[in-house]
Design an enzyme around this catalytic site. Structure first.
Site, PDB file in Angstrom:
ATOM      1  N   PHE A 181       0.855  -1.184   0.000  1.00  0.00           N
ATOM      2  CA  PHE A 181       0.000   0.000   0.000  1.00  0.00           C
ATOM      3  C   PHE A 181       0.894   1.239   0.000  1.00  0.00           C
ATOM      4  CE2 PHE A 181      -2.301  -3.486   1.836  1.00  0.00           C
ATOM      5  CZ  PHE A 181      -3.585  -3.367   1.332  1.00  0.00           C
ATOM      6  N   GLU A 182       0.586   2.176  -0.900  1.00  0.00           N
ATOM      7  CA  GLU A 182       1.540   3.246  -1.201  1.00  0.00           C
ATOM      8  C   GLU A 182       1.785   4.217  -0.056  1.00  0.00           C
ATOM      9  OE1 GLU A 182      -1.273   3.781  -4.190  1.00  0.00           O
ATOM     10  OE2 GLU A 182      -1.288   5.953  -3.957  1.00  0.00           O
ATOM     11  N   LEU A 183       0.932   4.247   0.940  1.00  0.00           N
ATOM     12  CA  LEU A 183       1.235   5.147   2.056  1.00  0.00           C
ATOM     13  C   LEU A 183       2.272   4.539   2.990  1.00  0.00           C
ATOM     14  CD1 LEU A 183      -1.799   5.245   4.531  1.00  0.00           C
ATOM     15  CD2 LEU A 183      -1.128   3.335   3.117  1.00  0.00           C
TER      16      LEU A 183
END
Lengths: 282, 257
Positions: B52-54
């Site tokens: 997940f990019e966060l």
């Protein structure tokens, strides 16, 4: 003034700070942040913003951002300038700022219209292997605002959960303001220095602000208030609706304690107890 | 026998889950792909890893329905919680097998627009939210899986703005501009499934509630249809049970996208 906030992406957004910017009628702000789930939208709607540098402006679980749309499509309440980024290019721009470097090269979006729409990007090639690159110039916010679980009085701040671009944004900034759910003794921070997102040397102010992120979540402290985002989405479809929402939730509450009180039973219901991490002995 | 009363969202989730191979590292994203990851993990791909990019890496799905990737249940039980730049670094290095994205508009070459409707970026007729990490996934993942609602206004001959590049103007374009890899492998819509052949979308299957004729009517480019076009395999009862246990109110699977 340029301000980076919402730097953990969807969680830990310092809404208490956003509301206070609106109450104080701050103007001509340049906002910097990757996602900012409705925080940028309300600042734009309130007329506080001149420029946004962002990867995404909307309402993550509900859809489009109505105030952002009105500003871009109709100049209401004012025209704003947009510098389109992606989450990666924004992270790189802030990392360059944190490193004191003029830019960082990237291979992302070299064929995207974003690379042309944002005039700050420079197409280039690698001097080492001749491959195409995009040069992403450093971003150095005047101020970065982070919400964290705890900090000491000097601003040494523990943040757990996703860090997003928060560390780069803090290190790239001229100054950092910390909104701490809890202000703790220095010994608490020093017992676990790997959890410190930014050292107090960068921090100009620490505010003890319980619940500062509502309606976004803060890991281990409180959950996301999904319905609040959806209510905002429905209420702000028109400029008049947004004005009413602002009058109720921001101008109608003198400070963040009053805002939380206005939430009534809904606020304690969001409280999380979390689970403890395994002990790490230093 | 396929279960009755299956929503388009559920058909899309089941198809999206099939696109995840066991052991793959996948940029999951939000909405329907999030549920597809849960289905894949519990069926044929127990060793898939979700990124997940966060800044989150998970080898098990979150225990509760996620409204955003930053919800606390997505951090609880994660194996890594780091920075966006770390996850994007994995992507740029080529360490990510596949990624999911959605879009408001797509063209036949798989170029996606999530930025603006209208010719002038500074004076849009509709301002869309923007890239987020979508353009990064489209640029740098080995394989792109696209999920979106299907109608003529969305599947267009040309998109107004290329936010997330597919195959540009056709074969060879990605190499020419300098992308190291990637491109759309599949487009899953509310009506059917397209595979990309020679940089162009070719209809491979139509969902049970649709047909080739419906899809031609709702597609803004001259439809190419595979010789072996067939009905999309409906979700099995087991898969539906997983989807409905995870999203019991149908928040993501029944919102008509």
């Amino acid at each position: 003034m340029s301000i980076a906030l919402g730097c953990s992406l969807e969680p830990a957004i310092p809404f208490a700070f956003v509301h206070e910017l609106i109450r104080q009628r701050r103007r001509e702000l340049e906002l910097i942040g990757p996602i900012s789930d409705i925080a940028f939208d309300m600042l734009i709607g309130a007329g506080c913003v001149r420029r946004v540098t962002a990867a995404w402006i909307g309402n993550v679980s509900a859809g489009l951002a109505h105030c952002y749309r009105r500003a871009m499509e109709h100049g209401v309440p004012n025209r704003i300038e947009v510098r389109d980024h992606t989450n990666f290019t924004l992270a790189q721009a802030l990392l360059a700022g944190a490193l004191g470097a003029p830019y960082l090269p990237t291979r992302t979006i070299i064929g995207s219209d974003i690379a042309r729409a944002n005039p700050t990007f420079v197409p280039s090639t690698s001097p080492f292997d001749g491959t195409p690159l995009l040069l992403v110039p450093a971003i150095t916010p005047d101020l970065t605002v982070l919400a964290v679980q705890r900090a000491d009085g000097d601003g040494n701040a523990h943040l757990w959960g996703p860090w997003g671009v928060a560390q780069e944004a803090a290190l790239a900034a001229g100054a950092v303001v910390i909104l701490a759910d809890q202000v703790v003794a220095r010994d608490v921070i020093a017992s676990d220095p790997n959890r410190t997102i930014v050292p107090g040397t960068k921090v100009v102010a620490v505010v003890e602000a319980p619940g500062a992120c509502h309606p976004s979540p803060l890991q281990g402290r409180y959950a996301r208030d999904h319905e609040f985002f959806h209510e905002y989405h429905r209420a702000t479809r028109t400029a008049e609706g947004f004005a009413g929402w602002l009058a109720d939730w921001v101008d109608g509450t003198p400070d963040h304690a009053a805002y939380l009180a206005r939430l009534g039973e809904r606020w304690p219901a969001l409280r999380l107890t979390g689970t403890p991490a395994a002990e790490a002995r230093f | 026998m396929a279960p009755v009363d299956v929503s388009p969202g559920e058909v899309m989730v089941a198809q999206a889950a099939r696109e995840i191979q066991d052991g793959e590292r996948v940029f999951v994203g939000m909405r329907l792909p999030l549920i597809a990851f849960v289905v894949a993990k519990r069926t044929h791909a127990p060793n898939a890893v979700g990124l997940f990019e966060l800044g989150i890496v998970r080898d098990q799905p979150a225990r509760e329905l996620l409204y955003t990737m930053g919800d606390p249940p997505n951090v609880a039980g994660a194996v890594w919680c780091a920075r966006t730049i770390d996850l994007m670094g994995l992507l740029q290095r080529g360490d990510v097998d596949a990624g999911f994205i959605g879009g408001a508009e797509i063209d036949r070459h798989g170029n996606l627009n999530t930025t603006v409707i209208g010719e002038d970026r500074t004076h849009p007729s509709v301002q869309l939210p923007g890239s987020g990490g979508g353009a990064d996934i489209a640029s740098l993942a080995h394989r792109l899986i696209v999920i979106m609602a299907h109608d003529r206004r969305r599947l267009r001959e040309r998109v107004d703005f290329i936010t997330s590049p597919g195959y540009g103007d056709g074969p060879g374009w990605r190499d020419r501009v300098g992308f190291p890899r990637g491109g759309p492998a599949v487009l899953i819509t509310t009506l059917g499934v397209f595979r990309f052949v020679g940089g162009e979308a070719v209809l491979r299957s139509y969902h049970t509630h649709s047909s080739v004729a419906d899809i031609r009517e709702q597609t803004g480019w001259e439809l190419r249809v595979a010789d072996d076009v067939h009905q999309t395999e409906p979700p099995s009862a087991d898969v539906l049970a997983i989807v409905r246990e995870y999203d019991p109110e149908g928040f993501w699977t029944r919102r008509g996208e």
